[in-house]
Design an enzyme around this catalytic site. Structure first.
Site, mmCIF file in Angstrom:
data_model
loop_
_atom_site.group_PDB
_atom_site.id
_atom_site.type_symbol
_atom_site.label_atom_id
_atom_site.label_comp_id
_atom_site.label_asym_id
_atom_site.label_seq_id
_atom_site.Cartn_x
_atom_site.Cartn_y
_atom_site.Cartn_z
ATOM 1 N N HIS A 1 -19.811 -1.919 -7.388
ATOM 2 C CA HIS A 1 -19.217 0.000 -8.121
ATOM 3 C C HIS A 1 -18.344 -0.822 -8.856
ATOM 4 O O HIS A 1 -16.875 -0.394 -9.055
ATOM 5 C CB HIS A 1 -18.907 0.842 -6.628
ATOM 6 N N CYS B 1 5.336 5.539 -11.932
ATOM 7 C CA CYS B 1 5.144 7.089 -12.125
ATOM 8 C C CYS B 1 4.155 6.456 -13.448
ATOM 9 O O CYS B 1 4.342 5.832 -13.693
ATOM 10 C CB CYS B 1 5.390 7.688 -12.080
ATOM 11 N N CYS C 1 5.643 9.025 -16.292
ATOM 12 C CA CYS C 1 6.684 8.755 -17.111
ATOM 13 C C CYS C 1 7.189 7.730 -16.831
ATOM 14 O O CYS C 1 8.202 6.864 -17.055
ATOM 15 C CB CYS C 1 7.272 10.220 -16.301
ATOM 16 N N HIS D 1 6.293 14.204 -6.930
ATOM 17 C CA HIS D 1 6.507 13.761 -8.344
ATOM 18 C C HIS D 1 4.946 13.880 -8.860
ATOM 19 O O HIS D 1 5.060 14.097 -9.835
ATOM 20 C CB HIS D 1 6.936 12.337 -8.784
ATOM 21 N N GLU E 1 3.934 15.530 -11.781
ATOM 22 C CA GLU E 1 3.298 15.977 -13.310
ATOM 23 C C GLU E 1 1.105 15.678 -13.161
ATOM 24 O O GLU E 1 1.427 16.054 -15.148
ATOM 25 C CB GLU E 1 2.995 13.748 -13.663
HETATM 26 P P1 5GP Z 1 -13.217 -0.161 -3.352
HETATM 27 O O1 5GP Z 1 -12.190 -0.362 -2.634
HETATM 28 O O2 5GP Z 1 -14.266 -0.842 -3.477
HETATM 29 O O3 5GP Z 1 -13.173 -0.559 -4.842
HETATM 30 O O4 5GP Z 1 -13.661 1.425 -3.768
HETATM 31 C C1 5GP Z 1 -14.628 1.853 -2.459
HETATM 32 C C2 5GP Z 1 -14.566 3.642 -2.917
HETATM 33 O O5 5GP Z 1 -16.072 3.927 -2.054
HETATM 34 C C3 5GP Z 1 -13.697 4.253 -2.428
HETATM 35 O O6 5GP Z 1 -12.454 4.662 -3.679
HETATM 36 C C4 5GP Z 1 -13.423 4.620 -1.129
HETATM 37 O O7 5GP Z 1 -13.445 6.143 -1.202
HETATM 38 C C5 5GP Z 1 -15.130 5.289 -1.193
HETATM 39 N N1 5GP Z 1 -16.188 5.602 -0.530
HETATM 40 C C6 5GP Z 1 -15.983 4.307 0.713
HETATM 41 N N2 5GP Z 1 -16.866 4.934 1.811
HETATM 42 C C7 5GP Z 1 -17.840 5.992 0.537
HETATM 43 C C8 5GP Z 1 -18.839 6.645 1.210
HETATM 44 O O8 5GP Z 1 -19.557 6.460 2.326
HETATM 45 N N3 5GP Z 1 -19.619 7.826 -0.030
HETATM 46 C C9 5GP Z 1 -19.096 7.843 -0.860
HETATM 47 N N4 5GP Z 1 -19.614 8.300 -2.593
HETATM 48 N N5 5GP Z 1 -17.760 7.256 -1.766
HETATM 49 C C10 5GP Z 1 -17.033 5.930 -0.370
HETATM 50 ZN ZN ZN Z 2 6.077 10.640 -13.623
#
Ligand code: 5GP
Ligand code: ZN
Length: 219
Positions: free
Chosen positions: A135, A191, A194, A208, A212
């Site tokens: 992903h 941050c 900034c 913060h 922002e």
């Molecule tokens: P990673 O840390 O693997 O790069 O990011 C995985 C992402 O998948 C995380 O941002 C998390 O919030 C998201 N995520 C985990 N489980 C699910 C799910 O069941 N459905 C969706 N839509 N997102 C998910």
């Molecule tokens: Zn800042």
């Protein structure tokens, strides 16, 4: 297990509502992250069965595949920018200037450009993903979300642990290939906007980030 949770979207994207699956085609599914770490947080899921179980660093060694993913992220970045314009455009100083010009009588020949929201979208992968299916994160830069609850949530998008898609292919000796050695997730907070340091004071950082966020969307 929970780490396989993204597989269902790839298998049956058509069974989800549009607030979950943004779009899908033969090669990709774009979804909303269920636990967004910014005010807008999307995921691009390649459907290629030979790649979906691979680590992104390995999957992106295939130049043709990488180009395909990059092309799709350009599409999704535009879509995300459009979403930001709809959400925040009316607050932005540039949009107000544009609207004022539009309503002048007579309107000027050259309208001022609207804000380029694409600059406020970041696209990349985590050096150590937690979810098994390949992903790519596509999110607004703000890191402003109720779901951003842990220090690693912030640092995973705000240190070299987050590898921008533009940086691929990675050089053989790129230090980001050894993320645990580098200790990115344990670093002091900085941050995104900034560059102020917050040590390990997460509550202060969160406050913060809210300030922002308010200024950023009005820019
Ligand atoms: P990673 O840390 O693997 O790069 O990011 C995985 C992402 O998948 C995380 O941002 C998390 O919030 C998201 N995520 C985990 N489980 C699910 C799910 O069941 N459905 C969706 N839509 N997102 C998910
Ligand atoms: Zn800042």
């Amino acid at each position: 297990g929970v780490r396989d949770g993204l597989g269902a979207y790839i298998a049956k994207p058509e069974t989800y509502a549009p607030d979950v699956v943004v779009y899908h085609n033969d090669d990709f599914v774009a979804i909303h992250d269920m636990f967004p770490k910014s005010s807008l947080h999307l995921l691009l899921l390649p459907r290629d069965q030979t790649k979906t179980r691979m680590h992104p660093f390995d999957a992106f060694e295939d130049a043709e595949f990488l180009e395909k993913v990059k092309a799709e992220t350009r599409t999704l970045r535009k879509l995300a920018a459009g979403e930001l314009r709809r959400k925040y455009g009316k607050d932005s100083a540039q949009e107000q200037t544009r609207q004022a010009a539009l309503s002048a009588d007579p309107p000027p020949d050259e309208l001022p450009q609207g804000r380029d929201w694409e600059q406020d979208i970041v696209v990349g992968v985590h050096a150590v993903p937690s979810m098994n299916h390949l992903h790519v994160h596509v999110l607004s830069v703000d890191r402003y979300s109720e779901r951003l609850k842990h220090r690693k949530h912030y640092n995973s998008f705000s240190t070299p642990f987050f590898v921008p898609i533009e940086d691929f292919p990675l050089a053989e000796d790129d230090v980001r290939r050894n993320p645990t050695e580098e200790g990115y997730l344990k670093r002091d907070f900085t941050c995104w906007r900034c560059s102020r340091g917050f040590g390990n004071r997460f509550a202060e950082l969160k406050q913060h980030l809210e300030q922002e966020f308010k200024e950023w969307k009005k820019l």
